[in-house]
Design a protein around this motif. Structure first.
Motif, PDB file in Angstrom:
ATOM      1  N   UNK A   1       0.608  -1.365  -0.064  1.00 17.60           N
ATOM      2  CA  UNK A   1       0.116   0.118   0.034  1.00 17.60           C
ATOM      3  C   UNK A   1       0.849   1.287  -0.156  1.00 17.60           C
ATOM      4  N   UNK A   2       1.976   1.379  -0.719  1.00 18.40           N
ATOM      5  CA  UNK A   2       2.700   2.748  -0.784  1.00 18.40           C
ATOM      6  C   UNK A   2       2.504   3.321  -1.877  1.00 18.40           C
ATOM      7  N   UNK A   3       2.001   4.384  -1.678  1.00 14.35           N
ATOM      8  CA  UNK A   3       1.641   5.492  -2.627  1.00 14.35           C
ATOM      9  C   UNK A   3       2.753   5.821  -3.561  1.00 14.35           C
ATOM     10  N   UNK A   4       2.798   6.425  -4.757  1.00 20.03           N
ATOM     11  CA  UNK A   4       3.808   6.709  -5.646  1.00 20.03           C
ATOM     12  C   UNK A   4       4.505   7.653  -4.990  1.00 20.03           C
ATOM     13  N   UNK A   5       4.058   8.610  -4.145  1.00 20.71           N
ATOM     14  CA  UNK A   5       4.865   9.788  -3.613  1.00 20.71           C
ATOM     15  C   UNK A   5       5.175   9.474  -2.177  1.00 20.71           C
ATOM     16  N   UNK A   6       6.489   9.416  -2.085  1.00 23.14           N
ATOM     17  CA  UNK A   6       6.918   9.170  -0.616  1.00 23.14           C
ATOM     18  C   UNK A   6       8.102  10.004  -0.252  1.00 23.14           C
ATOM     19  N   UNK A   7       8.498  10.058   0.929  1.00 23.84           N
ATOM     20  CA  UNK A   7       9.606  11.084   1.341  1.00 23.84           C
ATOM     21  C   UNK A   7      10.871  10.272   1.352  1.00 23.84           C
ATOM     22  N   UNK A   8      11.978  10.483   0.923  1.00 27.40           N
ATOM     23  CA  UNK A   8      12.962   9.457   1.015  1.00 27.40           C
ATOM     24  C   UNK A   8      14.067  10.655   1.472  1.00 27.40           C
ATOM     25  N   UNK A   9      14.808   9.861   2.704  1.00 26.33           N
ATOM     26  CA  UNK A   9      15.806  10.378   3.379  1.00 26.33           C
ATOM     27  C   UNK A   9      16.741   9.445   2.801  1.00 26.33           C
ATOM     28  N   UNK A  10      18.140  10.131   2.336  1.00 31.57           N
ATOM     29  CA  UNK A  10      19.447   9.490   1.719  1.00 31.57           C
ATOM     30  C   UNK A  10      20.554   9.890   2.916  1.00 31.57           C
ATOM     31  N   UNK A  11      20.978   8.583   3.367  1.00 33.62           N
ATOM     32  CA  UNK A  11      22.256   9.134   4.263  1.00 33.62           C
ATOM     33  C   UNK A  11      23.331   8.363   3.169  1.00 33.62           C
ATOM     34  N   UNK A  12      24.288   9.062   2.904  1.00 34.66           N
ATOM     35  CA  UNK A  12      25.557   8.942   1.961  1.00 34.66           C
ATOM     36  C   UNK A  12      26.650   8.223   2.780  1.00 34.66           C
ATOM     37  N   UNK A  13      27.820   7.894   2.056  1.00 36.43           N
ATOM     38  CA  UNK A  13      28.767   7.072   2.786  1.00 36.43           C
ATOM     39  C   UNK A  13      29.584   7.936   3.995  1.00 36.43           C
ATOM     40  N   UNK A  14      29.347   9.155   3.816  1.00 39.70           N
ATOM     41  CA  UNK A  14      29.956  10.066   4.896  1.00 39.70           C
ATOM     42  C   UNK A  14      29.051  10.325   5.982  1.00 39.70           C
ATOM     43  N   UNK A  15      27.876   9.864   6.000  1.00 36.48           N
ATOM     44  CA  UNK A  15      26.925   9.946   7.172  1.00 36.48           C
ATOM     45  C   UNK A  15      25.894  11.393   6.857  1.00 36.48           C
ATOM     46  N   UNK A  16      26.077  12.018   5.927  1.00 37.89           N
ATOM     47  CA  UNK A  16      25.295  13.098   5.606  1.00 37.89           C
ATOM     48  C   UNK A  16      23.805  12.677   5.119  1.00 37.89           C
ATOM     49  N   UNK A  17      23.053  13.671   5.877  1.00 38.23           N
ATOM     50  CA  UNK A  17      21.290  13.315   5.342  1.00 38.23           C
ATOM     51  C   UNK A  17      21.224  14.379   4.353  1.00 38.23           C
ATOM     52  N   UNK A  18      20.247  13.602   3.522  1.00 42.92           N
ATOM     53  CA  UNK A  18      19.558  14.505   2.297  1.00 42.92           C
ATOM     54  C   UNK A  18      18.270  14.061   2.112  1.00 42.92           C
ATOM     55  N   UNK A  19      17.373  14.893   1.907  1.00 44.10           N
ATOM     56  CA  UNK A  19      15.827  14.880   1.786  1.00 44.10           C
ATOM     57  C   UNK A  19      15.390  15.243   0.275  1.00 44.10           C
ATOM     58  N   UNK A  20      14.479  14.315  -0.193  1.00 52.03           N
ATOM     59  CA  UNK A  20      14.099  14.744  -1.420  1.00 52.03           C
ATOM     60  C   UNK A  20      12.745  15.666  -1.471  1.00 52.03           C
TER      61      UNK A  20
END
Length: 147
Positions: free
Chosen positions: A58-77
């Protein structure tokens, strides 16, 4: 006297535009964009863990994605500066705003394979503080491995 009449005759100006130089410029720009387009990377590159897992139901097409890169920094879409690292407060505030308007929006985390576990847990805690009921993890199935 006949010569004078001819020399005093005015030539009519040409009212046509020569478009050949414009076509040349457009072709050069086209080549430049064709060469540079594949070089532009979008998003943050992470090496996702490769595990077999079922899809989130039941996952809608739009979701919030948090990305944690190899250095531990957070990114949000979410927002205008998607490629800029986000602090803990920015992360929490953006998720809170999205969930105020759409409470059913799932929050998913993409974490690099080499990032320490504590950074992933921190992203999950920030999402829960913002009001997310469930937080999912994104992995790559083994058959889609990048080599």
């Amino acid at each position: 006297m006949l010569k004078r009449t001819r020399s005093r005759q005015r030539r009519r100006p040409m009212a046509e535009i020569n478009v050949v130089p414009y076509i040349d410029v457009m072709l050069v720009l086209l080549v430049i964009f064709m060469v540079t387009a594949p070089l532009i990377t979008q998003g943050v590159k992470v090496a996702l863990p490769q595990e077999t897992a079922g899809p989130v139901s039941n996952t809608p097409a739009e979701s919030v994605v948090i990305t944690v890169d190899q250095f531990g920094d957070f990114y949000i879409d979410v927002g205008t500066d998607k490629g800029v690292p986000a602090s803990d407060e920015i992360l929490t505030n953006r998720i809170r705003v999205v969930l105020e308007y759409r409470p059913e929006t799932p929050v998913l985390i993409r974490a690099d394979l080499g990032v320490e576990y504590g950074r992933v847990v921190r992203a999950m805690v920030r999402a829960q503080k913002a009001g997310a009921r469930e937080v999912g993890l994104i992995v790559v199935p083994p058959e889609r491995r990048e080599r």
